[in-house]
Design an enzyme around this catalytic site. Structure first.
Site, mmCIF file in Angstrom:
data_model
loop_
_atom_site.group_PDB
_atom_site.id
_atom_site.type_symbol
_atom_site.label_atom_id
_atom_site.label_comp_id
_atom_site.label_asym_id
_atom_site.label_seq_id
_atom_site.Cartn_x
_atom_site.Cartn_y
_atom_site.Cartn_z
ATOM 1 C CG HIS A 28 45.328 37.861 36.971
ATOM 2 N ND1 HIS A 28 44.522 37.660 36.222
ATOM 3 C CD2 HIS A 28 45.936 39.383 36.861
ATOM 4 C CE1 HIS A 28 43.985 38.627 36.081
ATOM 5 N NE2 HIS A 28 44.580 39.715 36.220
ATOM 6 C CB SER A 47 43.468 41.962 33.960
ATOM 7 O OG SER A 47 43.272 42.042 35.138
ATOM 8 C CG ASP A 82 43.627 34.337 37.063
ATOM 9 O OD1 ASP A 82 43.581 35.087 38.162
ATOM 10 O OD2 ASP A 82 43.274 35.154 36.000
#
Length: 367
Positions: free
Chosen positions: A241, A147, A212
């Site tokens: 996510h 991320s 996500d």
């Protein structure tokens, strides 16, 4: 002006766990430092690193006796080493790698304040530690960015031509592009991975969930298209996510990737040449459907693809979670807020969770 914008962006983008999930416990008599709540392990070493910005970072090194590679792991947002302790042990054991994880400035027990440029200095300090303290070589190191961690990971990888490989887990194209579908890069944007990824010369594996809700799957797909040396990506159907590590395909695909990049140079060259002959698939990729393949991969039959579709929800049973040795509740609690941004929505609304503020651009303009 640039400094002001950077300061505003930092306030909108970074959410260190408050309070930190752990403390560093020093046993002067034994001469060891441990993570609070965790027993001392012979293969785990807690460190303090100094960055070129003057901050002191908390870091953790997990050693594997048969490691052929060393992973430098840059975690997501709203997480720290306390949350990631069990995951690092799991990855080191199953992938047979050494792994160094660190907390960004202002996270966990690291000093300073979080900012884009501080994270660049942070990952440089961690990389320097691997080279100088643990004798790792550039060509043995695999950078792993999850991320927001994809930002410092891609930045460093673009400057290290001899890296073994890069793994990007739910990566972002850039900070601004998470919120708005802009077509160009603006000077005030942060983590411009879209512009830097073509400069990465080593094999790149991208992992992304198709569901996500924080960083849209399109970010992973576009970054994969821009990679110079692509590896078969892992698109996890239904993956969100914060849960990709719970899919059985996650660790299986990582093992395959690590096995490939750890091959001798001649084998790796053959894999590159094979990959160059395969054009990216133009088919719908709503499920895991690789476009380019390593030499240890064969064309998947239609029946194999069908089996992939049929397994889309098997990862949810508790036995898979037990394999990770991390309960789902513990993992969700520790990794729930691992990103910096929330996807743009038609009516940009203020979410009730501080880390998911979505109207950052308007605030920057208002400043």
């Amino acid at each position: 002006m640039g400094g002001v914008t950077s300061s505003v962006a930092a306030k909108m983008a970074f959410f260190p766990p408050t309070p930190p999930s752990y403390a560093l416990v020093e046993d002067a008599g034994a001469g060891v430092t441990t993570l609070s709540g965790q027993p001392h392990r012979e293969n785990v070493e807690l460190l303090r690193l100094r960055t070129r910005k003057g901050n002191t970072l908390a870091a953790m090194y997990v050693r594997h006796p048969d490691a052929a590679s060393t992973v430098l792991y840059s975690h997501g947002n709203a997480a720290d080493l306390g949350h990631l302790y069990q995951l690092f042990l799991h990855l080191s054991f199953n992938l047979r790698v050494n792994i160094l994880g660190y907390d960004y400035s202002g996270y966990g027990q690291s000093s300073g304040k979080p900012s884009e440029h501080n994270t660049y200095a942070d990952i440089e300090a961690a990389y320097k530690c691997l080279i100088e303290n643990f004798g790792a070589k550039e060509e043995e190191i695999i950078l792993y960015g999850q991320s927001v961690g994809s930002g410092p990971t891609v930045d460093l990888a673009s400057r290290l031509p001899q890296l073994r490989a890069v793994v990007l887990h739910s990566p972002i194209l850039s900070g601004l592009r998470v919120m708005y579908p802009v077509k160009r890069t603006y000077w005030f944007d942060i983590y411009k991975n879209i512009d830097k990824i073509p400069q990465v010369t080593c094999p790149v594996l991208i992992i992304h969930g198709t569901a996500d809700e924080v960083v849209d799957w399109s970010h992973g797909k576009q970054l994969w298209e821009l990679c110079k040396e692509k590896y078969e990506p892992l698109w996890l159907r239904g993956g969100k996510h914060c849960d990709l590590e719970l899919f059985p395909e996650y660790i299986q695909h990582l093992k395959k990737f690590f096995h490939t990049v750890e091959k001798s140079p001649s084998h790796r060259q053959a894999w590159r040449e094979s990959g160059d002959r395969i054009e990216p698939s133009q088919k719908n990729t709503d499920f895991f459907e690789p476009s380019r393949k390593s030499t240890d991969q064969r064309e998947k039959s239609r029946s194999t693809r069908d089996r992939t579709r049929n397994t889309e929800h098997r990862y949810s049973n508790v036995e898979k979670v037990d394999k990770l040795k991390i309960s789902f509740d513990q993992f969700e609690k520790s990794r729930r807020s691992v990103d910096i941004f929330e996807r743009p929505k038609r009516n940009i609304e203020q979410l009730d969770c501080g880390r998911k503020s979505v109207d950052r651009l308007d605030r920057i303009w208002a400043s």
